[in-house]
Design an enzyme around this catalytic site. Sequence first.
Site, PDB file in Angstrom:
ATOM      1  N   GLU A  76       0.824  -1.220   0.000  1.00  0.00           N
ATOM      2  CA  GLU A  76       0.000   0.000   0.000  1.00  0.00           C
ATOM      3  C   GLU A  76       0.850   1.259   0.000  1.00  0.00           C
ATOM      4  O   GLU A  76       0.585   2.211  -0.738  1.00  0.00           O
ATOM      5  CB  GLU A  76      -0.962  -0.005   1.196  1.00  0.00           C
ATOM      6  CG  GLU A  76      -2.145  -0.967   1.062  1.00  0.00           C
ATOM      7  CD  GLU A  76      -1.778  -2.412   1.356  1.00  0.00           C
ATOM      8  OE1 GLU A  76      -0.641  -2.654   1.816  1.00  0.00           O
ATOM      9  OE2 GLU A  76      -2.623  -3.308   1.136  1.00  0.00           O
ATOM     10  N   HIS A 145     -11.865  -4.997   8.969  1.00  0.00           N
ATOM     11  CA  HIS A 145     -12.410  -4.711   7.641  1.00  0.00           C
ATOM     12  C   HIS A 145     -13.664  -3.842   7.684  1.00  0.00           C
ATOM     13  O   HIS A 145     -14.401  -3.801   6.707  1.00  0.00           O
ATOM     14  CB  HIS A 145     -12.763  -6.020   6.913  1.00  0.00           C
ATOM     15  CG  HIS A 145     -11.580  -6.819   6.473  1.00  0.00           C
ATOM     16  ND1 HIS A 145     -10.803  -7.521   7.353  1.00  0.00           N
ATOM     17  CD2 HIS A 145     -11.043  -7.011   5.256  1.00  0.00           C
ATOM     18  CE1 HIS A 145      -9.833  -8.134   6.674  1.00  0.00           C
ATOM     19  NE2 HIS A 145      -9.952  -7.838   5.404  1.00  0.00           N
TER      20      HIS A 145
END
Lengths: 342, 349
Positions: A76, A145
């Site tokens: 990322e 999440h």
Amino acid sequence: MSSLDADTDERIDAEVVPSMTYREAMREALRDALATDDRVFIMGEDVADYGGTYAVTKGLYEEFGRDRVRNTPLSESGFVGAGIGAALGGLRPIVEIMTVNFSLLALDQVVNTAATLLHMSGGQLNVPLVIRTTTGAGRQLAAQHSHSLEGWFAHVPGLKVVAPATPEDARWMLPTALADPNPVIIFEHATLYNESGPVDPVLGPVDIDRAAVRRHGSDLTIVASAGMVSKALAAADLLSAAGMSAEVIDLRSLRPLDFDTMAASLARTSRALVVDEGWRTGGLSAEISAGLTERCFWSLDAPIARLASAEVPIPYAKHLETAAIPQIEDIVAAAHDLVGDR
Amino acid sequence: MTISSSPLATDHDLWRSLLGDMIRVRVFEERCAELYGESKIRGFLHLYIGEEAIASGVMSCLRPDDAVLATYREHGHALLRGVSAESIMSEMFGKATGCSGGRGGSMHLFDAATRFFGGNAIVGGHLPVAVGLGLADQVLGRSGAVTVCFFGEGAVAEGEFHEAMNLAALWNVPVLFCCENNRYAMGTSLRSSESQIDLALKAASYAIPAWSVDGMDIVEVHRATTKALASVRADGGPMFIEFQTYRFRAHSMFDPDLYRDPAEVEHWKLRDPIATFARRLVDEQIVTDADIEEMWERARAETEAAVAAAEAAPIEPIDTLLDHVTRDAEPAPHIERSPETTTDDEVWP
Ligand SMILES: Cc1ncc(C[n+]2csc(CCOP(=O)(O)OP(=O)(O)O)c2C)c(N)n1
Ligand SMILES: [Mg+2]
């Protein structure tokens, strides 16, 4: 849409403005951007053959090839940084980060580099980077999440943060974000992808810095964003049936916050309820509440009310997850409390 | 040693100018240290003294369309890239005429005109950005352009180093990674912080051609860089060079330098890249002592002119405080569209 005859306006709207899902709208926006600007490319984890974690980029790789729809490794920080460099080098990258939870691994690049370069360089180097990521709970994905961290990014000068809550905004905010010379982060609430709504196919780019009044009302203003907008509208329906008139504001932009639109609404309603899927402590709802209090204190009939997620990591079990995030009934109850009618 | 077998046998102008470059950086930075003592320069100030051969050697191989990224120890890199001494000094004085308008200071020198992308003070943070700049050159077909990214050996422990190496190799981008291994990251020695201290091996593990050279010898620096750039420019993908070097001063002006054996520092000072190279050039009759004295003189004049200009320069008015946070965008129309079919206005007029 050639006839603008007032009598037939509504019928024309109903007939001509097609409905599409939020996912299709976003995909259409991406396709359009890729087709019209050679500098635009998409990169992220599994955006190519897999079609995107939420299937948003499905089919684009086949259509535009792997240089324009570029898969990245699980890095990322690396690929967000590469997006910054590519933007500096003259490209218009659209970086997809699977979810905001994983964006934390790229926080350094976003906060320390993308948001600072223009200023640190005395105005020389702007970063025209678009980052798309999903946010929000509601699908029993538990604590790693499901978080809504858009408020963290909204804290940072140098960034623009938007949260399209309707398919039409999903379709038409992207071109504006791409044309913007600054880094823009687009938060897409994961529960919205399958929602349908009207999308004007020829509307064109829309602003990304103003809130929209999604429903007019006179008793209170409900301020919401992203996944909370449809809940606020549903709550307004229930309130309406109970005789209470709620105005619903869709923030659309989380940075900058459109206090003008909110304050204008409060001038009519004198009461506000801020609904935020983020946590309460140090959150966006606190900022909105404080900002509205500063502007509207003397015209308020009640303290600004807030409804935010419970101060826990979002749990897995359905009933616990449901209890952790603001629900339609919670909004209805908070509205009744605020208006003091029970 | 016979002169004809020397690597300095040809290109005398180049060697002379490289010596001059190192001297410019040395003089400029020694003056910075004094100005720090006088409180004219504030914040963190990281000196490159002892390491000048690297920036001097590498920069001399670059073209205008190349891009350069460096760390907070970047005065020399900026100067040799063509950012004026005056605008660098003014930046450190916090003046409006500084190359970053007084927003960056010593650690954040930027210059779009010379494609100098900082001045980056998050260790490892600029490596992925370098990959992206290389990607843009590749995608936009700017053939032959290279992005050169300088970083200290401390960055090698960061995740961003590893992500950047992998992406660079995977995408075959035209980036030259220049690791300035001065053996310490603040007070932490490489040996005490890395399980594998062969840094070229780390880059090589990502399938990037990598090697280590003596960063105190500008001839070696120049030779290695020339060779690496030829490959990168010809679409050979990224390359990695570890330059073995040493900083003669403390990490920054805040650092009392308690972690290094003074004997170690003295030992490295014997290898001063300027003194040793000057001696070689004199020995090989490429320059005279008088030439060298003139180089120092010219560098001093340049630096003093920069100081005078910085001293005299205006500061930014406070009302520009919020400038350069975001750049103005073209406005787009605002459209309100209610997804509801009815509103309460209709229900309760
Ligand atoms: C991510 C990050 N962690 C810590 C620091 C504090 N810091 C500044 S310089 C430095 C040492 C870096 O050493 P190295 O990369 O070898 O470069 P050198 O200073 O030796 O040139 C540290 C730890 C920082 N700036 N950024
Ligand atoms: Mg070091």
